[in-house]
Design a protein around this motif. Structure first.
Motif, short mmCIF file in Angstrom:
data_model
loop_
_atom_site.label_atom_id
_atom_site.label_comp_id
_atom_site.label_asym_id
_atom_site.label_seq_id
_atom_site.Cartn_x
_atom_site.Cartn_y
_atom_site.Cartn_z
N ARG A 163 7.89 -8.46 0.06
CA ARG A 163 8.83 -7.37 0.31
C ARG A 163 8.08 -6.06 0.56
O ARG A 163 7.06 -5.80 -0.07
N ILE A 164 8.64 -5.26 1.47
CA ILE A 164 8.14 -3.92 1.75
C ILE A 164 9.34 -2.99 1.80
O ILE A 164 10.34 -3.30 2.47
N LEU A 170 3.34 -12.74 8.36
CA LEU A 170 4.22 -11.61 8.66
C LEU A 170 3.80 -10.37 7.88
O LEU A 170 3.78 -9.26 8.42
N PHE A 171 3.46 -10.56 6.62
CA PHE A 171 3.01 -9.44 5.79
C PHE A 171 1.75 -8.82 6.38
O PHE A 171 1.63 -7.59 6.46
N LYS A 172 0.83 -9.66 6.81
CA LYS A 172 -0.41 -9.14 7.40
C LYS A 172 -0.11 -8.35 8.66
O LYS A 172 -0.67 -7.27 8.89
N ALA A 173 0.80 -8.84 9.49
CA ALA A 173 1.17 -8.13 10.72
C ALA A 173 1.88 -6.81 10.41
O ALA A 173 1.79 -5.86 11.18
N TRP A 174 2.55 -6.75 9.28
CA TRP A 174 3.27 -5.55 8.86
C TRP A 174 2.36 -4.53 8.19
O TRP A 174 2.74 -3.38 8.01
N THR A 175 1.18 -4.93 7.76
CA THR A 175 0.32 -4.03 6.98
C THR A 175 -1.04 -3.78 7.62
O THR A 175 -1.93 -3.24 6.97
N MET A 232 0.23 -3.87 14.09
CA MET A 232 1.53 -3.20 14.22
C MET A 232 1.70 -2.57 15.59
O MET A 232 2.81 -2.57 16.14
N LYS A 233 0.63 -2.05 16.14
CA LYS A 233 0.71 -1.42 17.46
C LYS A 233 1.19 -2.40 18.53
O LYS A 233 1.77 -2.01 19.53
N GLU A 240 -0.85 3.35 4.49
CA GLU A 240 -1.51 2.94 3.25
C GLU A 240 -0.53 2.02 2.55
O GLU A 240 0.33 2.47 1.79
N PRO A 241 -0.57 0.72 2.85
CA PRO A 241 0.43 -0.22 2.33
C PRO A 241 0.28 -0.50 0.83
O PRO A 241 -0.22 -1.53 0.42
N ARG A 242 0.73 0.47 0.06
CA ARG A 242 0.75 0.38 -1.40
C ARG A 242 1.88 1.26 -1.89
O ARG A 242 2.34 2.14 -1.16
N ASP A 243 2.34 1.03 -3.09
CA ASP A 243 3.41 1.87 -3.64
C ASP A 243 2.98 3.33 -3.59
O ASP A 243 1.90 3.69 -4.08
#
Length: 160
Positions: free
Chosen positions: A87-88, A27-32, A37-38, A54-57
């Motif tokens: 978590r995101i 799920l995290f991979k699909a979210w990032t 995501m498309k 840019e999946p980072r803080d």
């Protein structure tokens, strides 16, 4: 985290919880991953032809959603917190370089709670700046739309 489902903490929150047949890592991979995501980020028949993340803080988050009858929505925000496979948190209150956006609508917290056996409790919490924005989001079809998106996310993530 306990087995209890998360409920809205106040009148400015909407919460969607689903048990998905995918691991937190999937799920995290699909979210990032923008190309993944498309495939799931907008409830069909809507699409997100543009996803820049840019999946980072502090990293940017931009989506362009299109749909029937010329619908077009360009959303910009940032990742407040990214915890791999856990978590995101995003917000539209700020754009890249922490520049305030014109109108903040909500912040989203996405939780991936590992239930074992390839299942994850997926929780999406939308925290709005005002009660009016929350009510509007609910009337726009938050539960139906985000529920459909969770199903689409599961389909993409489960094949990874």
């Amino acid at each position: 985290m306990t087995d209890a489902e998360i409920k809205p903490a106040n009148s400015r929150e909407l919460v969607l919880t689903r048990v998905l047949n995918a691991t937190p890592a999937q799920l995290f991979k699909a979210w990032t991953t923008p190309e993944l995501m498309k495939e799931w980020f907008a409830p069909k028949p809507y699409e997100t032809p543009v996803i820049e993340i840019e999946p980072r803080d502090g990293g940017k988050f931009r989506t362009v959603m299109t749909g029937p009858d010329g619908f077009h929505m360009d959303s910009t925000g940032i990742f407040l917190k990214v915890e791999k496979d856990r978590r995101i948190i995003t917000t539209d209150a700020f754009g890249p370089d922490w520049k305030p956006t014109e109108k903040a609508f909500f912040s989203a917290e996405i939780l991936f709670d590992d239930l074992g056996d390839g299942k994850t409790r997926y929780t999406a919490i939308a925290r709005h700046w005002t009660v009016e924005d929350c009510e509007m989001h609910e009337k726009m079809g938050f539960h139906e739309g985000w529920g459909q998106v969770a199903t689409q996310l599961e389909a993409v993530a489960s094949r990874l």
